[in-house]
Design a protein around this motif. Sequence first.
Motif, mmCIF file in Angstrom:
data_model
loop_
_atom_site.group_PDB
_atom_site.id
_atom_site.type_symbol
_atom_site.label_atom_id
_atom_site.label_comp_id
_atom_site.label_asym_id
_atom_site.label_seq_id
_atom_site.Cartn_x
_atom_site.Cartn_y
_atom_site.Cartn_z
ATOM 1 N N SER A 153 39.625 31.054 48.759
ATOM 2 C CA SER A 153 38.540 32.135 48.830
ATOM 3 C C SER A 153 37.409 31.294 48.068
ATOM 4 N N GLY A 154 37.608 30.254 47.282
ATOM 5 C CA GLY A 154 36.387 29.804 46.629
ATOM 6 C C GLY A 154 35.843 30.456 45.368
ATOM 7 N N ASN A 155 36.574 31.673 45.139
ATOM 8 C CA ASN A 155 36.001 32.703 44.197
ATOM 9 C C ASN A 155 36.363 32.233 42.482
ATOM 10 N N TYR A 156 37.268 31.291 42.388
ATOM 11 C CA TYR A 156 37.717 30.995 41.069
ATOM 12 C C TYR A 156 37.246 29.662 40.539
ATOM 13 N N LYS A 202 27.951 42.923 35.417
ATOM 14 C CA LYS A 202 27.524 42.424 36.699
ATOM 15 C C LYS A 202 26.183 41.562 36.607
ATOM 16 N N GLU A 203 25.211 42.011 35.725
ATOM 17 C CA GLU A 203 24.185 41.226 35.509
ATOM 18 C C GLU A 203 24.646 39.870 35.000
ATOM 19 N N PHE A 204 25.411 39.924 34.056
ATOM 20 C CA PHE A 204 26.148 38.690 33.401
ATOM 21 C C PHE A 204 26.653 37.846 34.560
ATOM 22 N N GLU A 205 27.399 38.290 35.541
ATOM 23 C CA GLU A 205 28.102 37.486 36.330
ATOM 24 C C GLU A 205 27.065 36.911 37.621
ATOM 25 N N VAL A 206 25.949 37.679 37.807
ATOM 26 C CA VAL A 206 24.906 37.326 38.787
ATOM 27 C C VAL A 206 24.186 35.969 38.301
ATOM 28 N N MET A 207 23.849 36.179 36.872
ATOM 29 C CA MET A 207 23.058 34.915 36.261
ATOM 30 C C MET A 207 24.226 33.842 36.019
ATOM 31 N N LEU A 266 27.997 39.072 46.600
ATOM 32 C CA LEU A 266 28.787 39.982 46.967
ATOM 33 C C LEU A 266 30.299 39.896 46.943
ATOM 34 N N SER A 267 30.948 38.823 47.375
ATOM 35 C CA SER A 267 32.244 38.497 47.566
ATOM 36 C C SER A 267 32.718 38.166 45.979
ATOM 37 N N LYS A 268 31.998 37.311 45.492
ATOM 38 C CA LYS A 268 32.632 37.118 43.996
ATOM 39 C C LYS A 268 32.413 38.210 42.654
ATOM 40 N N ILE A 269 31.549 39.009 43.159
ATOM 41 C CA ILE A 269 31.305 40.191 42.102
ATOM 42 C C ILE A 269 31.753 41.362 42.411
ATOM 43 N N TRP A 270 31.814 41.823 43.774
ATOM 44 C CA TRP A 270 31.767 43.076 44.196
ATOM 45 C C TRP A 270 33.140 43.206 45.096
ATOM 46 N N ARG A 271 34.106 42.030 45.263
ATOM 47 C CA ARG A 271 34.973 41.807 45.913
ATOM 48 C C ARG A 271 35.921 43.211 46.255
ATOM 49 N N ASP A 272 36.045 43.977 45.441
ATOM 50 C CA ASP A 272 37.134 44.848 45.416
ATOM 51 C C ASP A 272 36.348 46.552 45.845
ATOM 52 N N ASP A 273 34.932 46.210 46.101
ATOM 53 C CA ASP A 273 34.291 47.555 46.330
ATOM 54 C C ASP A 273 33.686 47.458 47.658
ATOM 55 N N GLU A 274 34.414 48.422 48.376
ATOM 56 C CA GLU A 274 34.229 48.539 49.652
ATOM 57 C C GLU A 274 32.555 49.065 50.238
ATOM 58 N N ASP A 275 32.352 49.755 49.021
ATOM 59 C CA ASP A 275 30.977 50.322 49.478
ATOM 60 C C ASP A 275 29.636 49.674 48.835
ATOM 61 N N TRP A 334 26.784 46.821 49.167
ATOM 62 C CA TRP A 334 25.902 46.280 50.235
ATOM 63 C C TRP A 334 25.097 45.383 49.599
ATOM 64 N N ASP A 335 24.127 44.674 50.505
ATOM 65 C CA ASP A 335 23.019 43.731 50.191
ATOM 66 C C ASP A 335 22.317 44.340 48.966
ATOM 67 N N ASN A 336 21.975 45.721 49.105
ATOM 68 C CA ASN A 336 21.173 46.444 47.999
ATOM 69 C C ASN A 336 21.559 46.080 46.757
ATOM 70 N N ASN A 337 22.968 46.047 46.547
ATOM 71 C CA ASN A 337 23.484 45.957 45.290
ATOM 72 C C ASN A 337 22.929 44.707 44.626
ATOM 73 N N VAL A 338 23.043 43.621 45.465
ATOM 74 C CA VAL A 338 22.779 42.333 44.937
ATOM 75 C C VAL A 338 21.287 42.212 44.611
ATOM 76 N N GLU A 339 20.347 42.793 45.444
ATOM 77 C CA GLU A 339 18.834 42.850 45.539
ATOM 78 C C GLU A 339 18.525 43.834 43.951
ATOM 79 N N ALA A 340 19.163 44.901 43.635
ATOM 80 C CA ALA A 340 18.941 45.459 42.511
ATOM 81 C C ALA A 340 19.326 44.706 41.193
ATOM 82 N N TYR A 341 20.587 44.149 41.185
ATOM 83 C CA TYR A 341 20.768 43.286 40.070
ATOM 84 C C TYR A 341 19.612 41.852 39.983
ATOM 85 N N ILE A 342 19.226 41.611 41.010
ATOM 86 C CA ILE A 342 18.336 40.464 40.911
ATOM 87 C C ILE A 342 16.916 40.758 40.335
#
Length: 225
Positions: free
Chosen positions: A42-45, A153-158, A175-184, A186-194
């Motif tokens: 997956s390239g996530n590790y 999540k802020e830490f992981e994004v940074m 999204l795949s690396k930080i929210w991978r187990d969260d089916e809900d 969306w792109d908005n999650n990333v935008e919010a933490y940015i």
Amino acid sequence: MRVLIVEDEVHLADALGEIMKSNKFTADVVYDGEDGFDYAMSGNYDVVVMDVMMPKMNGFDVVKKMRKENNKTPVILLTAKDTTDDIIRGLDSGADDYLTKPFSKDELMARIRALLRRQGDVVLDTLKFGDITLNLSTYTLECGAKSLHLGYKEFEVMRILMVNSKIVVSKDSLLSKIWRDDEDAWDNNVEAYISFLRKKLLYLGSKVTISTIRKVGYYLEYKEG
């Protein structure tokens, strides 16, 4: 840092996962070689800790197949076998290190840290870019005399942006690396933490900014002067 544990002894696998978490690493645990290969690809590790003798596919074959697919994620093989031939086979298959059971958790963590330093991603317990420092142990972002504690999540994004500071990181990748187990998610999650991180960089007085390439992704930019 995100670690993949591949071990068919369930109690040991779960214990290894807890060791990673107690050292501020994110850990995923799977229990056979086929799942280990799929997850690793997956390239996530940042590193894979993998047993040799497992159902469906042994550790030697998993590493060999990963390398054949040009997956360069560092791998530590775990095994009860400590003969020279087994060690040579493990390293020749493409593994980066080989640890025989039983082993101490301190030795395992030291070897993981050594592999991460060798990859050039980690220097001791910090990442640096421009005038900011991200402390991997305390989850703090620092600039000069100021510092702020980041949520997970802020830490992981940074962290991902700093590790990949020379490339553009896509929303899908975050999204795949930080929210991978969260089916809900969306792109908005990333935008919010940015947005959260941009405000914190401003508060710290940093000259680092998170820039956007529309429909492509994000990257860090340091503007001196």
